[in-house]
Structures are given as structure tokens and as C-alpha cells.
Design a protein around this motif. Structure first.
Motif, PDB file in Angstrom:
ATOM      1  N   SER A  83      43.963  34.091  32.649  1.00 31.10           N
ATOM      2  CA  SER A  83      43.104  35.088  33.277  1.00 31.10           C
ATOM      3  C   SER A  83      43.766  36.451  33.230  1.00 31.10           C
ATOM      4  CB  SER A  83      42.829  34.728  34.742  1.00 31.10           C
ATOM      5  OG  SER A  83      42.473  33.377  34.879  1.00 31.10           O
ATOM      6  N   ARG A  84      42.988  37.434  33.616  1.00 31.20           N
ATOM      7  CA  ARG A  84      43.503  38.786  33.692  1.00 31.20           C
ATOM      8  C   ARG A  84      43.383  39.232  35.134  1.00 31.20           C
ATOM      9  NH1 ARG A  84      45.103  43.063  31.349  1.00 31.20           N
ATOM     10  NH2 ARG A  84      44.124  45.105  31.650  1.00 31.20           N
ATOM     11  N   LEU A  85      44.510  39.636  35.708  1.00 33.75           N
ATOM     12  CA  LEU A  85      44.508  40.041  37.114  1.00 33.75           C
ATOM     13  C   LEU A  85      43.915  41.429  37.272  1.00 33.75           C
ATOM     14  CD1 LEU A  85      45.398  39.672  40.079  1.00 33.75           C
ATOM     15  CD2 LEU A  85      47.596  40.654  39.413  1.00 33.75           C
ATOM     16  N   LYS A  86      42.991  41.540  38.212  1.00 37.83           N
ATOM     17  CA  LYS A  86      42.414  42.852  38.490  1.00 37.83           C
ATOM     18  C   LYS A  86      42.551  43.179  39.961  1.00 37.83           C
ATOM     19  CE  LYS A  86      39.471  44.343  34.853  1.00 37.83           C
ATOM     20  NZ  LYS A  86      38.332  45.251  34.573  1.00 37.83           N
ATOM     21  N   ILE A  87      43.170  44.324  40.221  1.00 34.16           N
ATOM     22  CA  ILE A  87      43.324  44.790  41.597  1.00 34.16           C
ATOM     23  C   ILE A  87      42.754  46.189  41.672  1.00 34.16           C
ATOM     24  CG2 ILE A  87      44.954  45.388  43.415  1.00 34.16           C
ATOM     25  CD1 ILE A  87      46.884  43.383  42.247  1.00 34.16           C
ATOM     26  N   SER A  88      41.880  46.421  42.639  1.00 34.30           N
ATOM     27  CA  SER A  88      41.309  47.759  42.769  1.00 34.30           C
ATOM     28  C   SER A  88      40.998  48.098  44.215  1.00 34.30           C
ATOM     29  CB  SER A  88      40.032  47.859  41.939  1.00 34.30           C
ATOM     30  OG  SER A  88      39.085  46.918  42.394  1.00 34.30           O
TER      31      SER A  88
ATOM     32  N   LYS B  86      39.965  44.745  46.208  1.00 37.33           N
ATOM     33  CA  LYS B  86      39.365  43.689  45.385  1.00 37.33           C
ATOM     34  C   LYS B  86      40.415  43.091  44.472  1.00 37.33           C
ATOM     35  CE  LYS B  86      34.454  43.916  45.325  1.00 37.33           C
ATOM     36  NZ  LYS B  86      33.295  43.531  44.497  1.00 37.33           N
ATOM     37  N   SER B  88      40.885  39.900  41.681  1.00 34.10           N
ATOM     38  CA  SER B  88      40.179  38.843  40.954  1.00 34.10           C
ATOM     39  C   SER B  88      40.951  38.403  39.727  1.00 34.10           C
ATOM     40  CB  SER B  88      38.792  39.339  40.546  1.00 34.10           C
ATOM     41  OG  SER B  88      38.900  40.453  39.693  1.00 34.10           O
ATOM     42  N   GLU B  90      40.077  37.357  36.157  1.00 36.22           N
ATOM     43  CA  GLU B  90      38.973  37.318  35.210  1.00 36.22           C
ATOM     44  C   GLU B  90      39.353  36.532  33.972  1.00 36.22           C
ATOM     45  OE1 GLU B  90      37.526  41.203  34.447  1.00 36.22           O
ATOM     46  OE2 GLU B  90      37.000  41.538  36.549  1.00 36.22           O
ATOM     47  N   PRO B  91      38.464  35.606  33.579  1.00 38.18           N
ATOM     48  CA  PRO B  91      38.724  34.802  32.384  1.00 38.18           C
ATOM     49  C   PRO B  91      39.058  35.717  31.220  1.00 38.18           C
ATOM     50  CG  PRO B  91      36.723  34.063  33.484  1.00 38.18           C
ATOM     51  CD  PRO B  91      37.152  35.313  34.181  1.00 38.18           C
ATOM     52  N   ASP B  92      40.158  35.418  30.572  1.00 44.62           N
ATOM     53  CA  ASP B  92      40.613  36.257  29.465  1.00 44.62           C
ATOM     54  C   ASP B  92      40.166  35.654  28.144  1.00 44.62           C
ATOM     55  OD1 ASP B  92      41.810  37.909  27.732  1.00 44.62           O
ATOM     56  OD2 ASP B  92      43.849  37.604  28.452  1.00 44.62           O
TER      57      ASP B  92
END
Lengths: 96, 96
Positions: A83-88, B86, B88, B90-92
DNA sequence: GTTATTTATAGCATATATGCTATAAATTGG
DNA sequence: CCAATTTATAGCATATATGCTATAAATAAC
């Protein structure tokens, strides 16, 4: 079948629970996101742990929502689950 | 004018830098997101620190990208800047 | 219902983020 | 330029996440 969100909704009616809801929400959603990422990758806790270079108990603790992990740990999870981690930080209309 | 992303692009040409790029990327983007959130709120580091119940030096360290903060800290930042955190996985596509 | 597999908990040592004070460096305003 | 404000760095104490082993509890497979 007892899903975590069912418990969540049920507990919302408990005033004492409501008091600490804000602090816990992130742990809930994060734990859920983690479990989803692992499911998507089709891994057991032990397998994920191996890819993260740690042990199964550590993964269980994370998924239990009993800690507020570091971004280092979140990155390891992302990499291990493909997965790719996303923080915002999204502007909160309600606050502004 | 030296922006962080300019340095980023510049350093990309340094092989030694490239070697550790993966590990650092998250710190870069996170630090940038943090700085943006604070700018949006129109706060100085000192003011943000006060709202987070900590000190200016702590905020500087976070924005410098020298640590991998806990989600507890990220939550404090969000609340203090009127943002919503936020996170998450995300499927890579590239990996799967 | 027994076994195998998976997940959860406990307890402790270690690593790292945080909290803090002081001060340097940089930026902004005049 | 100079002063005021803002940001960065250093160093240390403390709090908390992590790493680990062992074991209990729960689920799944048969």
C-alpha cells in the motif's frame, strides 16, 4: 457477528464513553484501516509481522488500537501490505 | 528563494541521497503537510505550540522532518490547526 | 470435539518521540 | 543597518512506542 463498528455505535449511547470519544476515534479508524490493508494483502498477522521485521504480537497490538503508532511504523505497514501511506491535514469546514 | 521541494529536486541527482530517498520521502511530505496546515491556520510555530500544549522547539523539530511523529502528535496538530487528520493505506497498483 | 491455526494479552527491556530550557540563526519591519 | 520577531539547533529528562518471549484465547479445519 460482532463487528467493531457495531460496538462503536452501541457504545455511543454510553455518556462516559462519549466523553473520551474524540481521543479514541483516530485509534479506531486507524486500526480499521490497518486491518483492511492486511486483509487486502491476504496476510495473517504473523506473515505481516515477518514482512515488517517484527513479531505477531506487535501487529495484534497495533490492530487492537492500543497504541498511537509512529509514522515509521505506518510506513512499514504500507510497504509490507503493498500500500501507499497517505497522511493529510484537511481543512475542517466546521472549525473554520 | 530556497523552497524545500527545490532542495528535494536538487538532491535527487546525488546518488548517495537517492539511496535513502525512500525512507525520507514520508518525512518530507509530512513536514510539508504540517507546514501547510499551520500556514492555513495563520499561526506561528510558537502559537501552534501553545495550542498543542507544547513548545516552539517541538514544532520546529516536527517541521524539520527530523522525527517520525506518533499519531497522537498528528492529532494534536490537526486539532490545533482546525484540520482533520486523515491516514489511509491506499492499494499500490505498482506493487500489486 | 480435537487439532491446528490464528489472534489477543501480559510483562519487561530497549529505542525513539516528546517536553523542556537555552541559545543560535534567520527573517521581517522600520 | 538595527531591532523585533520568528524559526532552527543542542542537550537532557521523561513518556511512550516498539521488540521480544511466552502463553492464553479464539477461530477454523477436519
Amino acid at each position: 457477528m460482532t463487528h467493531i463498528s457495531d460496538l462503536h455505535n452501541q457504545w455511543l449511547e454510553n455518556p462516559e464513553y462519549r466523553a473520551t470519544y474524540d481521543a479514541l476515534e483516530e485509534e479506531f479508524t486507524l486500526a480499521t484501516a490497518l486491518i483492511e490493508a492486511r486483509s487486502r494483502a491476504g496476510l495473517t498477522q504473523g506473515e505481516l509481522a515477518e514482512r515488517m521485521q517484527t513479531t505477531q504480537s506487535v501487529v495484534a497490538r497495533l490492530e487492537g488500537g492500543h497504541v498511537m503508532p509512529t509514522t515509521r511504523t505506518l510506513e512499514k505497514i504500507a510497504k509490507a501490505t503493498g500500500s501507499r501511506l497517505k497522511i493529510s491535514f484537511e481543512p475542517d469546514a466546521a472549525h473554520t
